[in-house]
Write a protein that holds these residues in place. Structure first.
Motif, mmCIF file in Angstrom:
data_model
loop_
_atom_site.group_PDB
_atom_site.id
_atom_site.type_symbol
_atom_site.label_atom_id
_atom_site.label_comp_id
_atom_site.label_asym_id
_atom_site.label_seq_id
_atom_site.Cartn_x
_atom_site.Cartn_y
_atom_site.Cartn_z
ATOM 1 N N GLN A 31 -11.429 -32.502 66.713
ATOM 2 C CA GLN A 31 -11.702 -32.360 68.198
ATOM 3 C C GLN A 31 -10.727 -31.114 68.697
ATOM 4 O OE1 GLN A 31 -14.200 -33.930 70.003
ATOM 5 N NE2 GLN A 31 -14.763 -34.459 67.837
ATOM 6 N N LYS A 32 -9.474 -31.221 68.234
ATOM 7 C CA LYS A 32 -8.565 -30.524 69.154
ATOM 8 C C LYS A 32 -7.769 -29.251 68.262
ATOM 9 C CE LYS A 32 -6.754 -33.750 72.404
ATOM 10 N NZ LYS A 32 -7.345 -34.953 71.971
ATOM 11 N N PHE A 33 -7.499 -29.482 66.927
ATOM 12 C CA PHE A 33 -6.670 -28.637 65.909
ATOM 13 C C PHE A 33 -6.601 -28.993 64.554
ATOM 14 C CE2 PHE A 33 -3.082 -31.217 67.450
ATOM 15 C CZ PHE A 33 -2.437 -31.322 66.092
ATOM 16 N N ILE A 34 -6.660 -27.822 63.714
ATOM 17 C CA ILE A 34 -6.720 -28.015 62.342
ATOM 18 C C ILE A 34 -5.469 -26.987 61.797
ATOM 19 C CG2 ILE A 34 -7.902 -27.647 60.152
ATOM 20 C CD1 ILE A 34 -10.612 -28.279 61.618
ATOM 21 N N PHE A 35 -4.664 -27.808 61.188
ATOM 22 C CA PHE A 35 -3.623 -26.951 60.453
ATOM 23 C C PHE A 35 -3.651 -26.919 58.893
ATOM 24 C CE2 PHE A 35 -0.547 -27.870 64.036
ATOM 25 C CZ PHE A 35 -1.204 -26.770 64.985
ATOM 26 N N MET A 36 -3.763 -25.774 58.171
ATOM 27 C CA MET A 36 -3.920 -25.675 56.624
ATOM 28 C C MET A 36 -2.629 -24.755 56.065
ATOM 29 S SD MET A 36 -7.864 -26.142 56.161
ATOM 30 C CE MET A 36 -7.924 -27.429 54.696
ATOM 31 N N GLU A 37 -1.944 -25.296 55.379
ATOM 32 C CA GLU A 37 -0.804 -24.776 54.624
ATOM 33 C C GLU A 37 -1.025 -24.795 53.102
ATOM 34 O OE1 GLU A 37 4.004 -24.200 54.442
ATOM 35 O OE2 GLU A 37 3.091 -25.384 56.094
ATOM 36 N N TYR A 38 -1.189 -23.622 52.401
ATOM 37 C CA TYR A 38 -1.268 -23.985 50.979
ATOM 38 C C TYR A 38 -0.627 -22.812 49.958
ATOM 39 C CZ TYR A 38 -4.117 -28.224 51.761
ATOM 40 O OH TYR A 38 -4.581 -29.373 52.000
ATOM 41 N N HIS A 39 -0.211 -23.322 49.104
ATOM 42 C CA HIS A 39 0.519 -22.038 48.227
ATOM 43 C C HIS A 39 -0.616 -21.132 47.550
ATOM 44 C CE1 HIS A 39 3.021 -20.297 45.261
ATOM 45 N NE2 HIS A 39 2.325 -20.873 44.096
ATOM 46 N N ALA A 40 -1.796 -21.750 47.202
ATOM 47 C CA ALA A 40 -2.953 -20.925 46.814
ATOM 48 C C ALA A 40 -4.320 -21.309 47.470
ATOM 49 C CB ALA A 40 -2.940 -20.954 45.251
ATOM 50 N N ARG A 109 9.045 -18.969 47.336
ATOM 51 C CA ARG A 109 7.661 -18.939 47.530
ATOM 52 C C ARG A 109 7.404 -20.164 48.403
ATOM 53 N NH1 ARG A 109 6.867 -14.104 47.105
ATOM 54 N NH2 ARG A 109 4.928 -14.596 48.172
ATOM 55 N N ASP A 110 6.290 -20.168 49.078
ATOM 56 C CA ASP A 110 5.824 -21.252 50.047
ATOM 57 C C ASP A 110 4.952 -22.275 49.125
ATOM 58 O OD1 ASP A 110 4.880 -23.321 51.493
ATOM 59 O OD2 ASP A 110 3.793 -21.972 52.991
ATOM 60 N N HIS A 111 5.462 -23.154 48.520
ATOM 61 C CA HIS A 111 4.629 -24.029 47.314
ATOM 62 C C HIS A 111 4.114 -25.218 48.283
ATOM 63 C CE1 HIS A 111 4.361 -26.388 43.593
ATOM 64 N NE2 HIS A 111 3.740 -25.346 43.171
ATOM 65 N N ARG A 112 3.986 -25.537 49.547
ATOM 66 C CA ARG A 112 3.510 -26.432 50.273
ATOM 67 C C ARG A 112 2.080 -26.902 50.045
ATOM 68 N NH1 ARG A 112 7.957 -25.999 55.522
ATOM 69 N NH2 ARG A 112 9.818 -26.515 53.952
ATOM 70 N N LYS A 113 1.581 -27.905 50.488
ATOM 71 C CA LYS A 113 0.185 -28.206 50.436
ATOM 72 C C LYS A 113 -0.066 -29.070 51.810
ATOM 73 C CE LYS A 113 0.435 -27.105 45.839
ATOM 74 N NZ LYS A 113 1.571 -26.794 45.621
ATOM 75 N N LEU A 129 -6.293 -25.065 47.177
ATOM 76 C CA LEU A 129 -7.546 -25.105 47.329
ATOM 77 C C LEU A 129 -8.265 -24.018 46.449
ATOM 78 C CD1 LEU A 129 -7.106 -25.241 51.236
ATOM 79 C CD2 LEU A 129 -7.371 -27.061 49.779
ATOM 80 N N ALA A 130 -8.313 -24.369 45.326
ATOM 81 C CA ALA A 130 -8.991 -23.335 44.282
ATOM 82 C C ALA A 130 -9.780 -24.115 43.354
ATOM 83 C CB ALA A 130 -7.838 -22.423 43.301
ATOM 84 N N ASN A 131 -10.538 -23.424 42.543
ATOM 85 C CA ASN A 131 -11.562 -24.379 41.864
ATOM 86 C C ASN A 131 -11.274 -24.940 40.875
ATOM 87 O OD1 ASN A 131 -13.860 -23.365 43.554
ATOM 88 N ND2 ASN A 131 -14.678 -22.158 42.167
ATOM 89 N N GLU A 132 -10.180 -24.582 40.177
ATOM 90 C CA GLU A 132 -9.722 -25.336 39.020
ATOM 91 C C GLU A 132 -9.003 -26.618 39.022
ATOM 92 O OE1 GLU A 132 -5.419 -22.904 38.285
ATOM 93 O OE2 GLU A 132 -7.464 -21.982 38.035
ATOM 94 N N TYR A 133 -8.623 -26.742 40.392
ATOM 95 C CA TYR A 133 -7.901 -28.109 40.865
ATOM 96 C C TYR A 133 -8.855 -29.000 41.109
ATOM 97 C CZ TYR A 133 -3.810 -25.227 41.689
ATOM 98 O OH TYR A 133 -2.694 -24.251 41.548
ATOM 99 N N PHE A 134 -10.267 -28.880 41.112
ATOM 100 C CA PHE A 134 -11.013 -29.882 41.537
ATOM 101 C C PHE A 134 -12.173 -29.929 40.257
ATOM 102 C CE2 PHE A 134 -10.254 -27.932 45.160
ATOM 103 C CZ PHE A 134 -9.278 -28.909 45.864
ATOM 104 N N ASN A 135 -11.707 -29.339 39.111
ATOM 105 C CA ASN A 135 -12.436 -29.166 37.892
ATOM 106 C C ASN A 135 -13.921 -28.474 38.180
ATOM 107 O OD1 ASN A 135 -10.976 -30.381 35.699
ATOM 108 N ND2 ASN A 135 -10.891 -32.077 37.131
ATOM 109 N N TYR A 136 -14.040 -27.677 38.875
ATOM 110 C CA TYR A 136 -15.035 -26.877 39.235
ATOM 111 C C TYR A 136 -15.102 -25.968 38.008
ATOM 112 C CZ TYR A 136 -15.872 -28.478 44.028
ATOM 113 O OH TYR A 136 -16.058 -29.200 45.197
ATOM 114 N N THR A 137 -14.045 -25.614 37.677
ATOM 115 C CA THR A 137 -13.791 -24.572 36.439
ATOM 116 C C THR A 137 -12.847 -25.283 35.639
ATOM 117 O OG1 THR A 137 -12.141 -23.518 37.853
ATOM 118 C CG2 THR A 137 -14.361 -22.297 37.314
#
Length: 373
Positions: A31-40, A109-113, A129-137
Motif C-alpha cells: 500500500q505504501k512502500f517497497i524496499f528491495m536490496e539484493y546482491h544480484a 560488496r553488498d551481499h545483502r538480500k 533475484l536471478a533464475n538459477e536460484y529458483f531452478n529456472y535454469t
C-alpha cells in the motif's frame, strides 16, 4: 545495536522458489512502500515477474526503491537497467559501481538480500533475484537455497538496514526524513519466540556474522549444524567448531556436491581434514549446489541469511541475517537440514586419513590468498 523482537511470525522456505512465490503475493498487496536490496538481479524471468508487480504498484501510488550490487550483477544486467527502472517510476541505486582500476573498495560488496513491504512484512535469506536460484535454469545441477518471511515488529530492523545502505550510496547529502517508514504495527503475532535481524558491515571492525556463529557453537550442548556454499574460515571459527566437537557436541557442516567456482571449492575442501580430525562431520550435497547459509543448534536457535562460512562473507562484505530462538521456524530448519543430509554423501572418513586428508601444494598456495578469494 540490533534489538530482539517478539510479536513476529516467521515462515521458513526450504526452497527459494517458495520464497519468490510468497514475495510476489505480498508485493501485490503493498500500500505504501517497497524496499528491495539484493546482491544480484538478473534481467530475466524471475525478476520480470517481480518487475510486473512493481510497475503495477507504482501506478497505484506505492513508492518503490530497488538497490543492487554492481559486481554481483555483472553478466546479469546491462548498464541501462537503472534508467529502465527509473523510467517506470522505480527509484534505483547501485552499490559501489564497478570502475576497473579505480575502486579501492572492490572487495567490499553488498551481499545483502532484503525485501520490505510497508514496514510490516520482510523477506531475507540466501537467494538473489536471478533464475538459477529458483531452478529456472540449472548451471550447477539442482540449486538449494532458503529464505524466511517475517511479519510483525522485527521487520523494523530490515527497514533500518535497507535505509542505512540506501542513504550511504547517495552522493548528494540529503537529509531525508525516514521516520514515516517506521510505523508501530497493530499486528498480533500467532507465534511466540524471539527474533533478531542483524546486519554486518566491514567498516566497523565488528565481525557480527562470525560472532553469531561462534556464540551458537559455544552455546550448543547437543548439536550444531551448518549449511554453507563455501568453507573458508578463520582460526577462531575453526577452534570453536573443533572445541564443541571435542566436548561431545554433534557438529556437522553441509557443503555443495557440485561447485560453482572450482578454485574456491578446492580451498573449501582443504579445511575438511583439520575439522574432521577433531570430530566435526562433513556432508556434501550430491544433487548440486547448496547456496543456503544457515545454522541450527539444540532445537532452540537458528539463523538464516546471507552469511557464508567464508572469509569474504565474514570479513569483507555487507551482509545480513536473522537469529531466531524458541520459534517454530527453528524446527523447520532442523528438519530441512536433516532431509538435506539424507541427500548428501558424508565425506568425514575420507578426509580423516589417506590421500584426501593431505593438503596438496596448490591448496596450500591458495590458502595463502584465502582472504582474497
Amino acid at each position: 545495536q540490533y534489538p530482539i523482537y517478539q510479536n513476529t511470525d516467521i515462515v521458513y522456505f526450504d526452497e527459494a522458489v517458495k520464497g519468490l512465490e510468497a514475495q510476489l503475493k505480498d508485493l501485490e498487496k503493498a500500500q505504501k512502500f517497497i524496499f528491495m536490496e539484493y546482491h544480484a538481479i538478473e534481467d530475466a524471468e524471475a525478476w520480470h515477474k517481480i518487475q510486473d508487480v512493481l510497475e503495477e504498484r507504482v501506478k497505484a501510488g506505492v513508492e518503490v526503491r530497488v538497490f543492487y550490487d554492481d559486481m554481483g550483477s555483472i553478466g546479469f544486467i546491462n548498464t541501462d537497467f537503472v534508467k529502465k527502472m527509473e523510467a517506470i517510476g522505480i527509484h534505483c541505486r547501485v552499490f559501489n559501481p564497478f570502475m576497473p582500476g579505480l575502486n579501492l573498495f572492490l572487495n567490499n560488496r553488498d551481499h545483502r538480500k532484503i525485501t520490505v513491504i510497508d514496514g510490516k512484512v520482510g523477506f531475507t535469506g540466501g537467494y538473489n533475484l536471478a533464475n538459477e536460484y529458483f531452478n529456472y535454469t540449472n548451471p550447477y545441477g539442482q540449486w538449494k537455497d532458503t529464505g524466511i518471511r517475517l511479519e510483525g515488529d522485527a521487520v523494523q530492523s530490515l527497514t533500518a538496514t535497507f535505509l542505512e545502505m540506501w542513504n550511504a550510496a547517495n552522493d548528494r547529502n540529503n537529509n531525508e526524513d525516514f521516520s514515516k517508514y517506521f510505523i508501530r504495527s497493530e499486528y498480533k503475532a500467532a507465534q511466540n519466540g524471539f527474533v533478531q535481524p542483524y546486519a554486518d558491515s566491514p567498516m566497523d571492525g565488528e565481525q557480527v556474522g562470525e560472532e553469531v556463529y561462534i556464540s551458537m557453537v559455544n552455546k550448543a550442548e547437543k548439536y550444531c549444524w551448518f549449511i554453507t556454499p563455501y568453507l573458508i574460515i578463520t582460526d577462531e571459527m575453526t577452534h570453536a567448531l573443533c572445541l564443541a566437537a571435542k566436548r561431545g557436541v554433534d557438529v556437522r557442516i553441509i557443503t555443495p556436491g557440485i561447485p560453482d567456482k572450482k578454485m574456491i571449492y578446492s580451498v573449501t575442501r582443504s579445511f575438511y581434514h583439520g575439522l574432521v580430525k577433531n570430530g566435526v562431520r562433513i556432508y556434501e550435497w550430491t544433487p548440486g549446489f547448496c547456496h543456503a547459509k544457515m545454522s541450527v543448534a539444540d532445537d532452540c536457535m537458528a539463523t538464516c541469511g546471507t552469511i557464508n562460512l567464508d572469509y569474504r562473507s565474514l570479513y569483507h562484505h555487507f551482509e545480513n541475517g536473522c537469529f531466531m530462538a524458541d520459534s517454530p521456524a527453528v524446527l523447520s530448519i532442523r528438519n530441512d537440514l536433516e532431509k538435506t543430509m539424507k541427500e548428501c554423501r558424508e565425506v568425514t572418513e575420507q578426509y580423516r586419513t589417506g590421500r584426501s586428508a593431505y593438503l596438496r601444494l596448490g591448496q596450500l598456495f591458495m590458502r595463502l590468498f584465502a582472504g582474497l578469494l
